[in-house]
Design an enzyme around this catalytic site. Structure first.
Site, mmCIF file in Angstrom:
data_model
loop_
_atom_site.group_PDB
_atom_site.id
_atom_site.type_symbol
_atom_site.label_atom_id
_atom_site.label_comp_id
_atom_site.label_asym_id
_atom_site.label_seq_id
_atom_site.Cartn_x
_atom_site.Cartn_y
_atom_site.Cartn_z
ATOM 1 N N HIS A 100 33.375 45.003 37.515
ATOM 2 C CA HIS A 100 32.560 44.039 38.258
ATOM 3 C C HIS A 100 31.801 44.839 39.322
ATOM 4 O O HIS A 100 32.410 45.592 40.084
ATOM 5 C CB HIS A 100 33.450 42.982 38.908
ATOM 6 C CG HIS A 100 32.716 42.113 39.890
ATOM 7 N ND1 HIS A 100 31.554 41.460 39.548
ATOM 8 C CD2 HIS A 100 32.952 41.814 41.193
ATOM 9 C CE1 HIS A 100 31.117 40.783 40.604
ATOM 10 N NE2 HIS A 100 31.941 40.991 41.607
ATOM 11 N N CYS A 148 33.279 35.320 40.944
ATOM 12 C CA CYS A 148 32.713 36.260 39.973
ATOM 13 C C CYS A 148 33.618 36.491 38.763
ATOM 14 O O CYS A 148 33.247 37.215 37.832
ATOM 15 C CB CYS A 148 32.402 37.596 40.650
ATOM 16 S SG CYS A 148 31.227 37.429 41.996
ATOM 17 N N GLU A 189 29.181 30.278 39.885
ATOM 18 C CA GLU A 189 29.523 29.842 41.235
ATOM 19 C C GLU A 189 28.280 29.262 41.907
ATOM 20 O O GLU A 189 28.199 29.176 43.126
ATOM 21 C CB GLU A 189 30.132 30.965 42.059
ATOM 22 C CG GLU A 189 29.295 32.207 42.232
ATOM 23 C CD GLU A 189 29.975 33.230 43.150
ATOM 24 O OE1 GLU A 189 29.872 33.055 44.372
ATOM 25 O OE2 GLU A 189 30.595 34.180 42.635
#
Lengths: 90, 410
Positions: B240, B113, B81
């Site tokens: 994550h 993400c 990103e």
């Protein structure tokens, strides 16, 4: 000017308040009023979601997580919960 | 057919900042410091960009391969990103500086993400299709936090780094449970990078979306995988990890929802199945698309893998898309993973003072998106460069000439 809450809203507020006191340490119960914002009371983002989850359990409602966004005060939160408790009783 | 990760490596940059010091200097609320569970974060020098991080993560993997295997890399995908061009993908630079063959598909994937997971799942699909029998893929997640949010509560968690993986049909590191995937996505404006120098969003909404996708993607996983049980099926979990404290909260809330687990039971489960995944994340910070694979690296390095262990992986990208999937790592996982060397490299990072950190942020601001011609000027941070990158054979940015980025080995 504070508008008096109806009994059901008051009951929900007391449940939210009890869970907030459990999750956020060192909080003065007298500081928790309908106009309170949980962030201002010292709750971080995880605390806030956790308070809602515990309150949902106590109220036996299942509020979709995404619906909770936008509730900036405890009064807003009480309104969301109230909608779900009244849906259940229909 | 076995499919998954054949080898994995990360690059955690060469300079580091102490998070407690950052909190103190920025006068942030120290109650939030404990909640982050972050110790340090990696900081990139201005002569490092997403391309150099990606190449420096992937190079050891490529060098460890035989020439024959290297030639079978027919797909390279970079999930990021932190894009550097609207049209030309950074994968082309990565492919060039790694010296890979030209019978190769090259592209970049963006979904916040979730990018590296999107890339991994595309690579798995490519290998599984057997359209090119025995072909391999290189998948990289690479990201750098934007420097413009100094003083915010996002700044302490913003890291810099990359994770690279070779995907193929000899998955000695992590064999995926093929088809055991639950995914959940929809439109929501939680966090974003709407301009080259802006990283913004609503952290409450992002947490809510993260939790919502976790709940629904695991529910979909359980629907597809007969007998799947969040408590029994997975020996370890890799989530994550924007910051470890968020994973801890999400884990606690999911357990509460699934089985009414008490906070104490959740804590014990977290310590046993999740904490080993956090060792690198707590040292590097959030590296966005690569973070969930940094958590996987933590498990490979720190979990008990003396026998095959099933790992549940949860990936989330703002905007949003979440995915829960699983795979198995065993004793073979540590054969190629250079955990000791990677830990030593992290310990060897240059410890920045606050003035040095501010100086790096200021110097980085000169590198605006779309710069046409510019040479990298090392003068403002020559001492830092000499101590962190010089002579180490790492890729660094030299300059931009007519929009074309030029790199060299340090």
């Amino acid at each position: 000017m504070n508008v008096p809450m109806d009994p059901e809203s008051q009951r929900i507020l007391e449940i939210v308040k009890a869970n907030l006191l459990e999750v956020v340490f060192d909080l003065n119960p007298d500081d928790i009023v309908p106009e309170s914002n949980m962030t201002d009371l010292g709750a971080n983002s995880i605390d806030r979601v956790e308070v809602v989850m515990y309150a949902s359990e106590a109220l036996q409602v299942n509020v979709p997580t995404v619906e909770l966004h936008g509730a900036s005060t405890l009064a807003d939160l009480v309104e969301i919960f109230k909608r779900h408790t009244s849906d259940r009783s229909r | 057919m076995r499919i998954g990760i054949e080898s994995i490596n990360f690059y955690g940059a060469r300079a580091v900042l102490d998070i407690r010091m950052l909190f103190e200097v920025r006068e942030l609320d120290m109650r939030r410091f404990d909640n982050l569970m972050l110790v340090r974060k990696s900081v990139a020098l201005p002569c490092e960009d997403p391309v150099t991080l990606a190449v420096n993560a992937a190079k050891p993997l490529i060098e460890a391969m035989s020439a024959e295997d290297r030639a079978r890399i027919e797909l390279v995908i970079v999930g990021t990103e932190s894009g550097i061009d609207f049209g030309k993908s950074m994968t082309t630079y990565v492919h060039h500086y790694l010296g890979l063959g030209r019978t190769c598909r090259l592209f970049e994937i963006k979904q916040a993400c979730y990018g590296a997971t999107a890339a991994l799942q595309m690579a798995v699909g490519f290998v599984a299709s057997q359209a090119s029998l025995g072909a391999k893929a290189l998948v990289i997640g690479t990201d750098i936090g934007r420097a413009t949010i100094r003083g915010s509560y996002v700044e302490p968690s913003q890291g810099a780094g990359a994770v690279a993986m070779i995907v193929g049909d000899e998955p000695d590191v992590f064999e995926l449970d093929f088809g055991a995937n639950g995914y959940h996505g929809y439109e929501v404006m939680d966090t974003c990078r709407p301009a080259a120098d802006i990283e913004t969003g609503d952290s409450d909404l992002s947490l809510i979306a993260y939790l919502d996708c976790l709940e629904h993607s695991f529910a979909e996983y359980a629907r597809r995988v007969e007998g799947a049980d969040f408590f029994e099926t997975f020996d370890y979990l890799a989530f994550h990890t924007p910051f470890p404290g968020m994973v801890k909260g999400a884990h606690r809330m999911l357990l509460r929802k699934l089985r009414g687990t008490s906070p104490a039971e959740a804590e014990a489960d977290f310590d046993r199945r999740v904490t080993p995944s956090l060792r690198f994340c707590a040292e590097i910070g959030n590296i966005y698309s690569a973070t969930v694979y940094l958590a996987l690296c933590g498990l490979i390095d720190g979990a008990d893998l003396f026998q095959p262990r099933r790992i549940g992986v949860y990936s989330y990208g703002s905007g949003c898309c979440g995915e829960f999937y699983s795979g198995v790592a065993g004793p073979g996982a540590r054969t190629s993973f250079k955990g000791a060397a990677l830990s030593a490299a992290l310990a060897d990072r240059y410890v920045l003072s606050m003035p040095e950190y501010e100086q790096l942020l200021d110097a980085g601001l000169d590198w605006v998106f779309g710069v046409k011609d510019q040479e990298v000027d090392l003068a403002p941070y020559r001492n830092l460069y000499d101590q962190t990158l010089a002579g180490r054979g790492l890729l660094v940015l030299k300059g931009v000439r007519n929009y074309h980025r030029e790199y060299d080995w340090s």
